[in-house]
Design an enzyme around this catalytic site. Sequence first.
Site, PDB file in Angstrom:
ATOM      1  N   HIS A 229       7.751 -29.919  38.627  1.00 39.13           N
ATOM      2  CA  HIS A 229       8.838 -29.602  39.564  1.00 39.13           C
ATOM      3  C   HIS A 229       8.655 -30.309  40.901  1.00 39.13           C
ATOM      4  CE1 HIS A 229       6.633 -26.485  41.958  1.00 39.13           C
ATOM      5  NE2 HIS A 229       6.083 -26.162  40.798  1.00 39.13           N
ATOM      6  N   ASP A 241       0.981 -28.406  43.531  1.00 37.34           N
ATOM      7  CA  ASP A 241       2.086 -27.564  43.060  1.00 37.34           C
ATOM      8  C   ASP A 241       3.398 -28.089  43.631  1.00 37.34           C
ATOM      9  OD1 ASP A 241       3.524 -25.482  41.951  1.00 37.34           O
ATOM     10  OD2 ASP A 241       2.933 -24.017  43.458  1.00 37.34           O
ATOM     11  N   GLU A 275      11.850 -24.700  41.165  1.00 38.98           N
ATOM     12  CA  GLU A 275      10.977 -23.810  40.402  1.00 38.98           C
ATOM     13  C   GLU A 275      10.467 -22.660  41.267  1.00 38.98           C
ATOM     14  OE1 GLU A 275       7.137 -22.223  38.899  1.00 38.98           O
ATOM     15  OE2 GLU A 275       7.498 -23.293  40.776  1.00 38.98           O
ATOM     16  N   GLU A 276      10.230 -22.940  42.545  1.00 35.97           N
ATOM     17  CA  GLU A 276       9.525 -21.976  43.383  1.00 35.97           C
ATOM     18  C   GLU A 276      10.318 -20.713  43.692  1.00 35.97           C
ATOM     19  OE1 GLU A 276       6.548 -22.013  43.864  1.00 35.97           O
ATOM     20  OE2 GLU A 276       5.785 -24.063  43.931  1.00 35.97           O
ATOM     21  N   ASP A 303       2.081 -27.812  35.549  1.00 37.11           N
ATOM     22  CA  ASP A 303       2.304 -27.119  36.826  1.00 37.11           C
ATOM     23  C   ASP A 303       1.110 -26.241  37.157  1.00 37.11           C
ATOM     24  OD1 ASP A 303       3.451 -26.118  39.114  1.00 37.11           O
ATOM     25  OD2 ASP A 303       4.732 -24.674  38.081  1.00 37.11           O
ATOM     26  N   HIS A 376       0.427 -23.011  47.489  1.00 39.17           N
ATOM     27  CA  HIS A 376       1.312 -22.676  48.616  1.00 39.17           C
ATOM     28  C   HIS A 376       0.746 -21.562  49.483  1.00 39.17           C
ATOM     29  CE1 HIS A 376       3.151 -19.701  45.772  1.00 39.17           C
ATOM     30  NE2 HIS A 376       3.383 -20.719  44.964  1.00 39.17           N
TER      31      HIS A 376
END
Length: 376
Positions: A229, A241, A275-276, A303, A376
């Site tokens: 992603h 990520d 995606e997040e 991922d 993240h």
Amino acid sequence: APGRLAGSPASIAAIELTQQIMDTLGFDKVYLQACTVPHWVRGDKEIVRIVNSAFIGTQELKALSLGNSTGSGPSGITAEVIEVYNLDTLEKLGTSFISGKIVFFNRPMDVTQLRTFAAYGGAVDQRGRGPALAAKFGAAGALVRSMTTSLDDYPHTGATLFQAGEKTIPALAISTLSADLLSRELRKGKVQVYLRNTCRMLKEKKSYNVIGEISGTQYPNEIIGIGGHLDSWDVGEGAHDDGAGCVQSIEVLYQLKKLNYKPKRTLRAIMFMNEENGLGGALAYADSSNARKEKHLFALESDAGGFTPRGLGFSADRDVFENYFKKVNGWAGLLEPFDIKINSGGGGADIGPLRNQKGLLGSLQPDSQRYFDYHH
């Protein structure tokens, strides 16, 4: 570019750059696929502090708003904090105890879990649904211990989910050291916390997946897909990520193209958007694929970071999984010299909507020991 959250200028720049790069690699097709994504913005730097403690006075806590959270308003809020470790505790405490307070979710990731994704799965419900459930019982706000095994002063953001019609409240992650400090103070007595954040959700925006493919010579509607992603959270580089997964996916097709490989089935690299905090790209991709009557015989998602490969995980619809997994285990001898294992259980958020096509879903499983230091 860092900070590629869906709907942001950085995400649009990433889409453009990715398409330009893939256009130079000789794929048969490179194209954008439209999708609709949420547009959440962080706003001002967050403030979270213990105020007027009898023991430590006023103390700043390191914090980041959780994605999809609402803001406190310009004046912020001050309220008593209550600490919980499980979501079902909210039901036991009830509205009379929780109303008007800040709920602090402080269950740590289990450091004894060798597979840190299992530790993450054992704690992330606090971030995902904790704030919304706290709001149901009248909480004024929510604080969540960051999803990392490290003890440090770096808070980690991530998505929280308020479903349609649910009351929203300010929801913030605090660093693990800040969480430990707050917990210690709560053991001494009541603690008041001031928090201020100005994040908000704007109107949905149009965005894009970026797709490259080598067309199948005999069965072009049968797809073997690999993807990552493009989006990442606004406060980080997004290298693990999921910049790594995107580069790996492009590289697979590039290497096969250099070998002049002519596949019978279409090989496709998909750079998913959103995606997040919403899966807008994944849902649009699956809808388009189903409408075109494609079948993904195999889709693999990368991922989980750019660390040393340790395994490949596989899943599928229950009706077909046993047969697929038996065939996949035939590869074990090829992977054994590299100490790469074949595991049951794999796939990922972006390829999950393809499950009803009854193909095999997989995931690259790198060494995860340091992943949540950067996640993240």
